[in-house]
Design a protein around this motif. Structure first.
Motif, mmCIF file in Angstrom:
data_model
loop_
_atom_site.group_PDB
_atom_site.id
_atom_site.type_symbol
_atom_site.label_atom_id
_atom_site.label_comp_id
_atom_site.label_asym_id
_atom_site.label_seq_id
_atom_site.Cartn_x
_atom_site.Cartn_y
_atom_site.Cartn_z
ATOM 1 N N ARG A 1 -2.931 -3.414 -4.307
ATOM 2 C CA ARG A 1 -3.629 -2.569 -3.493
ATOM 3 C C ARG A 1 -2.812 -1.376 -3.018
ATOM 4 O O ARG A 1 -1.498 -1.560 -3.087
ATOM 5 C CB ARG A 1 -4.159 -3.021 -1.904
ATOM 6 N N PRO A 2 -3.265 -0.053 -2.781
ATOM 7 C CA PRO A 2 -2.528 0.853 -2.327
ATOM 8 C C PRO A 2 -1.630 0.396 -1.040
ATOM 9 O O PRO A 2 -2.074 -0.090 -0.108
ATOM 10 C CB PRO A 2 -3.338 1.953 -1.778
ATOM 11 N N GLY A 3 -0.188 0.626 -1.062
ATOM 12 C CA GLY A 3 0.412 -0.097 -0.254
ATOM 13 C C GLY A 3 1.440 0.555 0.545
ATOM 14 O O GLY A 3 1.263 1.737 0.534
ATOM 15 N N PRO A 4 2.497 -0.104 1.091
ATOM 16 C CA PRO A 4 2.517 -1.596 0.748
ATOM 17 C C PRO A 4 1.357 -2.249 1.667
ATOM 18 O O PRO A 4 1.237 -1.970 2.913
ATOM 19 C CB PRO A 4 4.048 -1.862 1.501
ATOM 20 N N ALA A 5 1.150 -3.447 1.085
ATOM 21 C CA ALA A 5 0.241 -4.168 1.903
ATOM 22 C C ALA A 5 0.959 -5.409 2.562
ATOM 23 O O ALA A 5 2.294 -5.469 2.372
ATOM 24 C CB ALA A 5 -0.422 -5.330 0.861
ATOM 25 N N LEU A 6 0.444 -5.972 3.671
ATOM 26 C CA LEU A 6 1.193 -6.748 4.790
ATOM 27 C C LEU A 6 0.369 -8.109 4.688
ATOM 28 O O LEU A 6 -0.751 -8.377 4.882
ATOM 29 C CB LEU A 6 1.240 -6.307 5.882
ATOM 30 N N LEU A 7 1.299 -9.087 4.367
ATOM 31 C CA LEU A 7 0.873 -10.480 4.461
ATOM 32 C C LEU A 7 1.501 -11.473 5.429
ATOM 33 O O LEU A 7 2.907 -11.309 5.595
ATOM 34 C CB LEU A 7 1.190 -11.137 3.135
ATOM 35 N N GLY A 8 0.883 -11.906 6.414
ATOM 36 C CA GLY A 8 1.532 -12.568 7.468
ATOM 37 C C GLY A 8 1.427 -14.251 7.166
ATOM 38 O O GLY A 8 0.171 -14.434 6.947
ATOM 39 N N ILE A 9 2.478 -14.878 7.459
ATOM 40 C CA ILE A 9 2.725 -16.103 7.447
ATOM 41 C C ILE A 9 2.960 -16.818 8.645
ATOM 42 O O ILE A 9 4.274 -16.368 9.256
ATOM 43 C CB ILE A 9 3.625 -16.795 6.354
#
Length: 217
Positions: A23-31
């Protein structure tokens, strides 16, 4: 139990993270997940497998021990109000919406129980995915409440309580606590935090169940 999807396959999780990274980013992934559920191990595996990924742990935003002493919260270190939640949110917002070529974040050093500022560099031109992991990413109240809205996706890591508790005790012993004190902390302060985190399970996009034999956070 909620209706969120459950995944127990690391390659499938890596593929999912790679799709976020295009995706146009940066993308954020939360764990997220309870203490010692395996968050840091999973986050590190994802970052290692995805080109242009950077890890920004929530733990870097622990308040300094001297400040916890001043506030009378040292015996509750790890509780939601022992972090600079507003500072964490500000860094995530800069990563997601800002234009700075580099955003710096702190890193927590468990061996000294303190964070060092500016250790993690998120370079906008090179970063496609930021993975952030920690206990309170999905808390819907207080200064933590904006975090969920800044994430493109959130994963909740789940592990049997007896395995998680054993990990916690082992970890505390490894970093200098006597076994009895380690168990008291794991069953006291850590357990209170774990029960709070468990209330956010149903807010995640995905529940992750991996091999219980690996991981420490």
């Amino acid at each position: 139990m909620s209706g969120v999807d459950e995944v127990a396959d690391l390659p499938a999780l890596v593929d999912r993270a790679r799709r976020l990274a295009v995706r146009p980013g940066p993308a954020l992934l939360g764990i997220t997940g309870a203490p010692a559920a395996g968050k840091s191990t999973l986050a590190a595996a994802v970052v290692a497998a995805v080109d242009g990924a950077v890890l920004v742990p929530m733990d870097g935003f622990h308040l300094a021990n001297a400040e916890l002493d001043r506030l009378g919260r040292r015996d509750r270190k790890g509780a939601p109000d022992t972090f600079d939640a507003a500072g964490y949110v500000a860094v995530l917002r800069r990563i997601r919406y800002g234009t700075d070529p580099v955003v710096y974040a702190p890193r927590f050093h468990r061996e000294v129980e303190e964070s060092y500022a500016g250790e993690i560099a998120v370079e906008r031109a090179r970063t496609r995915l930021v993975v952030t992991e920690g206990n309170y990413l999905l808390l819907p109240t207080g200064p933590w409440s904006p975090v969920a809205g800044l994430l493109d996706e959130s994963w909740y890591v789940e592990l049997a309580d007896e395995v998680r508790l054993r990990r916690l005790v082992d970890r505390h012993v490894a970093y200098g606590r006597e076994p009895a004190a380690a168990r008291a902390w794991a069953c006291g302060t850590d357990q209170v935090n774990a029960e709070l985190v468990a209330t956010t399970r149903g807010l995640a996009d995905l529940v992750v169940r991996l091999d219980s034999g690996s991981g420490q956070e």
